[in-house]
Write an enzyme that holds these catalytic residues in place. Structure first.
Site, PDB file in Angstrom:
ATOM      1  N   LYS A  22       0.633  -1.158  -0.042  1.00 55.94           N
ATOM      2  CA  LYS A  22      -0.119   0.177  -0.091  1.00 55.94           C
ATOM      3  C   LYS A  22       0.777   1.382  -0.100  1.00 55.94           C
ATOM      4  O   LYS A  22       0.704   2.148  -0.752  1.00 55.94           O
ATOM      5  CB  LYS A  22      -0.838   0.109   1.285  1.00 55.94           C
ATOM      6  CG  LYS A  22      -1.554   1.244   1.531  1.00 55.94           C
ATOM      7  CD  LYS A  22      -2.525   1.400   2.768  1.00 55.94           C
ATOM      8  CE  LYS A  22      -1.881   1.747   4.179  1.00 55.94           C
ATOM      9  NZ  LYS A  22      -1.581   3.122   4.139  1.00 55.94           N
ATOM     10  N   ASN A  23       1.697   1.470   0.733  1.00 58.03           N
ATOM     11  CA  ASN A  23       2.499   2.501   1.046  1.00 58.03           C
ATOM     12  C   ASN A  23       3.400   2.788  -0.140  1.00 58.03           C
ATOM     13  O   ASN A  23       3.990   3.957  -0.229  1.00 58.03           O
ATOM     14  CB  ASN A  23       3.027   2.603   2.459  1.00 58.03           C
ATOM     15  CG  ASN A  23       2.383   2.741   3.638  1.00 58.03           C
ATOM     16  OD1 ASN A  23       1.197   2.986   3.507  1.00 58.03           O
ATOM     17  ND2 ASN A  23       2.787   2.499   4.685  1.00 58.03           N
ATOM     18  N   CYS A 116      -5.172  12.798  12.911  1.00 58.29           N
ATOM     19  CA  CYS A 116      -5.578  11.409  12.431  1.00 58.29           C
ATOM     20  C   CYS A 116      -6.092  11.015  13.825  1.00 58.29           C
ATOM     21  O   CYS A 116      -5.955  11.168  14.869  1.00 58.29           O
ATOM     22  CB  CYS A 116      -4.743  10.488  11.890  1.00 58.29           C
ATOM     23  SG  CYS A 116      -3.328   9.757  12.803  1.00 58.29           S
ATOM     24  N   ARG A 121      -0.524  14.690  13.209  1.00 56.43           N
ATOM     25  CA  ARG A 121       0.718  14.253  12.278  1.00 56.43           C
ATOM     26  C   ARG A 121       0.972  15.221  11.414  1.00 56.43           C
ATOM     27  O   ARG A 121       0.287  15.478  10.592  1.00 56.43           O
ATOM     28  CB  ARG A 121       0.063  12.954  11.625  1.00 56.43           C
ATOM     29  CG  ARG A 121      -0.029  11.709  12.391  1.00 56.43           C
ATOM     30  CD  ARG A 121      -0.393  10.381  11.485  1.00 56.43           C
ATOM     31  NE  ARG A 121       0.456   9.978  10.682  1.00 56.43           N
ATOM     32  CZ  ARG A 121       0.000   9.050   9.746  1.00 56.43           C
ATOM     33  NH1 ARG A 121      -1.129   8.452   9.990  1.00 56.43           N
ATOM     34  NH2 ARG A 121       0.763   8.696   8.822  1.00 56.43           N
ATOM     35  N   ASP A 304       4.238   0.380  12.203  1.00 56.04           N
ATOM     36  CA  ASP A 304       2.842  -0.306  11.705  1.00 56.04           C
ATOM     37  C   ASP A 304       2.859  -1.738  11.872  1.00 56.04           C
ATOM     38  O   ASP A 304       1.741  -2.204  11.639  1.00 56.04           O
ATOM     39  CB  ASP A 304       3.016  -0.419   9.994  1.00 56.04           C
ATOM     40  CG  ASP A 304       2.741   1.119   9.615  1.00 56.04           C
ATOM     41  OD1 ASP A 304       2.342   2.075  10.495  1.00 56.04           O
ATOM     42  OD2 ASP A 304       2.916   1.553   8.408  1.00 56.04           O
ATOM     43  N   ARG A 396      -8.843  -0.234   4.092  1.00 54.35           N
ATOM     44  CA  ARG A 396      -7.751   0.786   3.523  1.00 54.35           C
ATOM     45  C   ARG A 396      -6.585   0.052   3.058  1.00 54.35           C
ATOM     46  O   ARG A 396      -5.828   0.681   2.257  1.00 54.35           O
ATOM     47  CB  ARG A 396      -7.726   1.834   4.576  1.00 54.35           C
ATOM     48  CG  ARG A 396      -8.841   2.661   4.689  1.00 54.35           C
ATOM     49  CD  ARG A 396      -8.205   3.926   5.753  1.00 54.35           C
ATOM     50  NE  ARG A 396      -6.934   4.184   5.376  1.00 54.35           N
ATOM     51  CZ  ARG A 396      -6.139   5.410   5.957  1.00 54.35           C
ATOM     52  NH1 ARG A 396      -6.358   5.435   7.307  1.00 54.35           N
ATOM     53  NH2 ARG A 396      -4.993   5.734   5.460  1.00 54.35           N
TER      54      ARG A 396
HETATM   55  C1  UD1 Z   1       4.236   6.638   6.602  1.00 58.18           C
HETATM   56  C2  UD1 Z   1       3.292   5.435   6.216  1.00 58.18           C
HETATM   57  C3  UD1 Z   1       2.800   4.924   7.717  1.00 58.18           C
HETATM   58  C4  UD1 Z   1       3.852   4.927   8.704  1.00 58.18           C
HETATM   59  C5  UD1 Z   1       4.911   6.115   8.691  1.00 58.18           C
HETATM   60  C6  UD1 Z   1       5.936   5.779   9.764  1.00 58.18           C
HETATM   61  C7  UD1 Z   1       2.738   6.029   3.979  1.00 58.18           C
HETATM   62  C8  UD1 Z   1       1.531   6.405   3.178  1.00 58.18           C
HETATM   63  N1  UD1 Z   1       2.409   5.895   5.433  1.00 58.18           N
HETATM   64  O1  UD1 Z   1       3.560   7.662   7.061  1.00 58.18           O
HETATM   65  O2  UD1 Z   1       2.077   3.807   7.409  1.00 58.18           O
HETATM   66  O3  UD1 Z   1       3.250   4.523   9.857  1.00 58.18           O
HETATM   67  O4  UD1 Z   1       5.215   6.402   7.476  1.00 58.18           O
HETATM   68  O5  UD1 Z   1       6.682   4.625   9.286  1.00 58.18           O
HETATM   69  O6  UD1 Z   1       3.929   5.647   3.517  1.00 58.18           O
HETATM   70  N2  UD1 Z   1       6.713  14.196  10.969  1.00 58.18           N
HETATM   71  C9  UD1 Z   1       6.865  15.466  11.522  1.00 58.18           C
HETATM   72  N3  UD1 Z   1       6.754  16.489  10.406  1.00 58.18           N
HETATM   73  C10 UD1 Z   1       6.266  16.127   8.947  1.00 58.18           C
HETATM   74  C11 UD1 Z   1       6.214  14.836   8.788  1.00 58.18           C
HETATM   75  C12 UD1 Z   1       6.458  13.845   9.949  1.00 58.18           C
HETATM   76  O7  UD1 Z   1       7.307  15.974  12.672  1.00 58.18           O
HETATM   77  O8  UD1 Z   1       6.122  17.039   8.146  1.00 58.18           O
HETATM   78  C13 UD1 Z   1       7.006  13.114  12.204  1.00 58.18           C
HETATM   79  C14 UD1 Z   1       5.607  12.300  12.404  1.00 58.18           C
HETATM   80  O9  UD1 Z   1       4.654  13.043  13.202  1.00 58.18           O
HETATM   81  C15 UD1 Z   1       6.185  11.115  13.009  1.00 58.18           C
HETATM   82  C16 UD1 Z   1       7.456  10.694  12.269  1.00 58.18           C
HETATM   83  O10 UD1 Z   1       7.805  12.175  11.612  1.00 58.18           O
HETATM   84  O11 UD1 Z   1       6.721  11.352  14.381  1.00 58.18           O
HETATM   85  C17 UD1 Z   1       7.448  10.060  10.948  1.00 58.18           C
HETATM   86  O12 UD1 Z   1       6.296  10.420  10.148  1.00 58.18           O
HETATM   87  P1  UD1 Z   1       6.496   9.824   8.693  1.00 58.18           P
HETATM   88  O13 UD1 Z   1       7.539   8.913   8.460  1.00 58.18           O
HETATM   89  O14 UD1 Z   1       6.165  11.228   7.961  1.00 58.18           O
HETATM   90  O15 UD1 Z   1       5.120   9.241   8.362  1.00 58.18           O
HETATM   91  P2  UD1 Z   1       4.094   9.094   7.012  1.00 58.18           P
HETATM   92  O16 UD1 Z   1       4.795   9.437   5.778  1.00 58.18           O
HETATM   93  O17 UD1 Z   1       2.916  10.231   7.450  1.00 58.18           O
END
Ligand code: UD1
Length: 420
Positions: A22-23, A116, A121, A304, A396
């Protein structure tokens, strides 16, 4: 809203094939905006999130066809550069269109995703990254409005490792003028899959799979054929199902390297695994030992898989601590697992689990994707009947899970259409 009705205690036996990730798909699909033409995305799973991404891209003029598991994408007619709230609120990964739209069309309007189910997030890293690449970014009425004549290469050193921000910025930088260096880039396999796709499209990227990516912008890219990697989280979930309820379960179409942190902890717990090149076999151990895990960025233990691991530990011998360092509040499944008889105490971002002899079926509510998976695992093991309400979360990210588990011998049925 559908629910699952599970009669627990059945042994699982047989072979299950894992679907595409998915991701990975959620990153590969928006990358098609970067060049006009026809793409073939092989091994694309049929999931609600993939459909949501298709619907969003369709609003921009992208068209799709499916040929089995291959998704055919046509981006000749992209004529809208907006991701409306209605789409983004359903799926946060919609923000992945920001980088490609900005890089190729010089403008993007993308709704802010909001929180979420388990807490805030942020997307600040995505926004700061685009600004560093030279875009003018405004936040207006809940939307990110970004503009740039042509993005310019820069150095971006993330203070937090982010999958989404890395993906978005790589997609923006491939068409920028000059070289972009991303430090502390995410190394999750889904990002590597995206980099593979961009390379196949003619991008110049060094450091694939490492925390430093160097991207030399090019003037133009071309469409490509890409293979989506197997879903390591689906595979990990099936491994835990096998460890809790087998028999002997063989999991195929998996890349065991992507799961090394999970399989290592499973072996620590006394579970014997036969790990091949693209399969893993699992059998239930005589004694399941309690093992602590702490989530971390790849190649660490994935957040995850945290909910599923807590479920496994709920029936282990002894006490364990499961700590989530990525999403500190991601524990909505814990009160529901307690309703099924688990003994779990929360201390900040640590779940302390004292293994119990048995779980007992009852009605539980899923609140997010991985929490739903955890409740299904618990239901497979629990005595009697478990009803897992609101399974739309599960749809999902898990393709035909009731069919896959049913084929292994689980008693799980979907009850559709009522208000649960
Ligand atoms: C992706 C995955 C999700 C997984 C997560 C962590 C997808 C679609 N989803 O989510 O399933 O649980 O990686 O492996 O690929 N953060 C910030 N600022 C930002 C972005 C992130 O502070 O602008 C923080 C988040 O709050 C979190 C950490 O960075 O603590 C990691 O998040 P991130 O790797 O960005 O997760 P996603 O890409 O949203």
């Amino acid at each position: 809203m559908d629910k699952f009705v599970i009669t627990g205690g059945k042994k699982l036996n047989g072979t299950v094939k894992v679907s595409g990730a998915k991701n990975a798909s959620l990153a590969l699909m928006p990358a098609t905006i970067l060049a006009s033409g026809k793409y073939e995305l092989a091994n694309t799973p049929s999931l609600r999130d993939v459909t949501s991404m298709m619907k969003l891209l369709q609003t921009m003029g992208v068209t799709f066809e499916r040929n089995g598991t291959t998704l055919l994408v046509n981006t000749f007619r992209v004529n809208k550069f907006e991701a409306p709230y209605e789409h983004v609120k359903k799926m946060r990964a919609s923000i992945y269109v920001l980088g490609p739209l900005l890089a190729r069309y010089g403008k993007a309007k993308v709704s802010l995703p909001g929180g979420c189910a388990w807490g805030p997030r942020p997307v600040d890293l995505h926004i700061e990254g685009m600004k560093k690449l030279g875009a003018a970014v405004d936040l207006e009425r809940g939307y990110i409005i970004a503009k740039a004549k042509r993005l310019k290469g820069t150095r971006i050193a993330f203070n937090v490792s982010s999958v989404g921000a890395t993906g978005n910025i790589v997609m923006a930088a491939v068409l920028a003028k000059g070289t972009t260096r991303i430090e502390n880039a995410a190394t999750e396999p889904e990002i590597t899959n995206l980099v593979e796709m961009l390379l196949a499209m003619g991008a110049k990227i060094d450091g694939m799979g490492t925390t430093t990516l160097e991207i030399e912008g090019v003037d133009e890219l071309h469409p490509a054929k890409v293979h989506t990697i197997p879903d390591r989280i689906e595979a990990g979930t099936m491994l835990i199902a096998g460890a809790m309820c087998s028999g002997k379960v063989r999991i195929e179409n998996v890349n065991p390297e992507h799961l090394s942190a999970v399989t290592a902890r499973m072996e620590d717990a006394g579970i014997s695994l036969n790990i091949g090149k693209d399969f893993i076999e699992v059998a239930a151990p005589k004694t399941l030992h309690a093992v602590d895990v702490t989530t971390a960025v790849y190649p660490g233990f994935p957040t995850d898989m945290q909910a599923q691991w807590i479920t496994l530990m709920a029936i282990a011998k002894g006490s364990s601590a499961v700590t989530d360092t990525i999403y500190r509040d991601r524990f909505n499944h814990v009160p529901e697992l307690i309703r099924l008889g688990a003994d779990i105490e929360m201390k900040d971002n640590v779940a302390v689990i004292r293994g119990v002899k048995k779980l007992m079926g009852t009605k539980v509510m899923s609140t997010d994707l991985r929490a739903s998976a955890a409740l299904i695992l618990a239901g497979l093991k629990a005595e009697g009947e478990t009803e897992v309400l609101r399974v739309y979360h599960l749809d999902r990210g898990y393709e035909a899970i009731e069919k896959k588990l049913g084929a292994l011998g689980a008693s799980i049925k979907r009850v559709a259409g009522e208000e649960f």
